[in-house]
Design a protein around this motif. Sequence first.
Motif, PDB file in Angstrom:
ATOM      1  N   ARG A 138     -47.465 -12.397  10.902  1.00  0.00           N
ATOM      2  CA  ARG A 138     -47.206 -12.781   9.596  1.00  0.00           C
ATOM      3  C   ARG A 138     -47.050 -11.669   8.537  1.00  0.00           C
ATOM      4  O   ARG A 138     -46.563 -11.994   7.236  1.00  0.00           O
ATOM      5  N   ILE A 139     -47.518 -10.663   8.697  1.00  0.00           N
ATOM      6  CA  ILE A 139     -47.254  -9.585   7.427  1.00  0.00           C
ATOM      7  C   ILE A 139     -45.793  -9.227   7.671  1.00  0.00           C
ATOM      8  O   ILE A 139     -45.290  -9.048   6.284  1.00  0.00           O
ATOM      9  N   ARG A 174     -50.885  -9.168  17.543  1.00  0.00           N
ATOM     10  CA  ARG A 174     -49.454  -9.380  17.279  1.00  0.00           C
ATOM     11  C   ARG A 174     -48.788 -10.509  16.324  1.00  0.00           C
ATOM     12  O   ARG A 174     -48.340 -10.246  15.670  1.00  0.00           O
ATOM     13  N   PRO A 175     -49.990 -11.664  16.540  1.00  0.00           N
ATOM     14  CA  PRO A 175     -49.513 -12.895  15.433  1.00  0.00           C
ATOM     15  C   PRO A 175     -49.785 -12.424  14.027  1.00  0.00           C
ATOM     16  O   PRO A 175     -49.063 -12.914  13.206  1.00  0.00           O
ATOM     17  N   LEU A 198     -49.831   1.360  10.723  1.00  0.00           N
ATOM     18  CA  LEU A 198     -50.615   0.917   9.935  1.00  0.00           C
ATOM     19  C   LEU A 198     -51.811  -0.062  10.244  1.00  0.00           C
ATOM     20  O   LEU A 198     -53.115   0.067  10.127  1.00  0.00           O
ATOM     21  N   PHE A 199     -51.387  -0.987  11.054  1.00  0.00           N
ATOM     22  CA  PHE A 199     -52.231  -2.004  11.474  1.00  0.00           C
ATOM     23  C   PHE A 199     -52.217  -2.147  13.009  1.00  0.00           C
ATOM     24  O   PHE A 199     -52.025  -3.205  13.850  1.00  0.00           O
ATOM     25  N   ALA A 200     -52.667  -0.933  13.824  1.00  0.00           N
ATOM     26  CA  ALA A 200     -52.487  -1.090  15.155  1.00  0.00           C
ATOM     27  C   ALA A 200     -53.768  -1.975  15.948  1.00  0.00           C
ATOM     28  O   ALA A 200     -53.388  -2.349  16.887  1.00  0.00           O
ATOM     29  N   THR A 201     -54.692  -1.990  15.339  1.00  0.00           N
ATOM     30  CA  THR A 201     -55.696  -2.935  15.601  1.00  0.00           C
ATOM     31  C   THR A 201     -55.403  -4.333  15.405  1.00  0.00           C
ATOM     32  O   THR A 201     -56.117  -4.970  15.716  1.00  0.00           O
ATOM     33  N   ASP A 228     -41.062  -1.835  10.933  1.00  0.00           N
ATOM     34  CA  ASP A 228     -41.693  -2.416  12.217  1.00  0.00           C
ATOM     35  C   ASP A 228     -42.647  -1.374  12.744  1.00  0.00           C
ATOM     36  O   ASP A 228     -43.638  -1.614  13.170  1.00  0.00           O
ATOM     37  N   GLY A 229     -41.916   0.198  12.578  1.00  0.00           N
ATOM     38  CA  GLY A 229     -42.805   1.043  12.893  1.00  0.00           C
ATOM     39  C   GLY A 229     -44.098   1.445  12.193  1.00  0.00           C
ATOM     40  O   GLY A 229     -45.217   1.474  12.496  1.00  0.00           O
TER      41      GLY A 229
END
Length: 331
Positions: free
Chosen positions: A216-217, A211-212, A205-208, A199-200
């Motif tokens: 999915r990732i 949340r949805p 890695l995908f901070a931008t 989760d961290g």
Amino acid sequence: MARRRLTLGDTLDVPRAEHAPAAPSPALSLSPSAPIARVAAEAAGAAALQELTETVARARDSGRMILDLPLDAIAPDHLARDRLPVEDAEMASLRESIRLHGQRTPIEVTPLVSEGRAGALPYGLISGWRRLAALKALHAEAGEPRFATVQALVRRPETAADAYVTMVEENEIRLGLSHYERARVAALATARGVFPTEDGALRALFATASRPKRSRIRAFLEIFHALDDTLRFPAHLPERLGLALVERLRAGEAPRIAAALAAADPATPEAELAALTALLAAPRPAPVTETLAPGLALETRLKGRTLTLRLQGEAVTPALAERIRALLAQL
């Protein structure tokens, strides 16, 4: 006293000093290469050279100078790659573009010598795996000197996590990653200890991402853990089909899916997607029912994150319900 007239041919006996030009004073003589001027010029030249050297070094170290590095000086596996290595039309097109026009975009590397690892290569790859692989293939094929080096920018990320973020951002901007590739790099970076949890890793890695999208990732992480050794073309897995596959995995169907894919033996991404589509179109397995004791049957159903246990029979009594609640409370 009579004055004598001078005629042609007469000479005057005048002291030499009266007619000789005055010799310059030694104190006023300036040599074209006087010591002070020469020293000043040399000092200025040395200072200019030092400033130029430092400017070049700063440009190189800050990643503002493109270097030509030998292909075998770069460790391509320095980071767990986010993009899965596949031979596709885009890779073939990239090779042909470099063959005709040369490398147009530099890769990014980081120095490894400072890490003190025995046998370590001078540089580790951060981004540009496909460009590096294309150049290696061209050099192996043609052996031309122009394919023996790669244009690179030297980056010095403060942490390994920063290096992973740089790699992911570069690939997201250039071509975009599949959900499976995003999940895979988060899992591998966590396994290497770069991030404390998956989760961290997703948040860093995908901070931008919204949340949805991160949710999915995260779902595709379940596909990676369950079927990474089974799927042959996971990067081609579309989002909708992947999420449907996650539901079946949560229902405990991973062994059945793995067996079906092995039997299908797909040779292309299209064949694998067709096999998965057929699997997901099949009816869900019936709930499992087993007899626990005379007059007591247990029906088990797992759907997504919901586990349903249904007890039936003459042995089902309020006392049994209390015992089951007590057992669940201990969990």
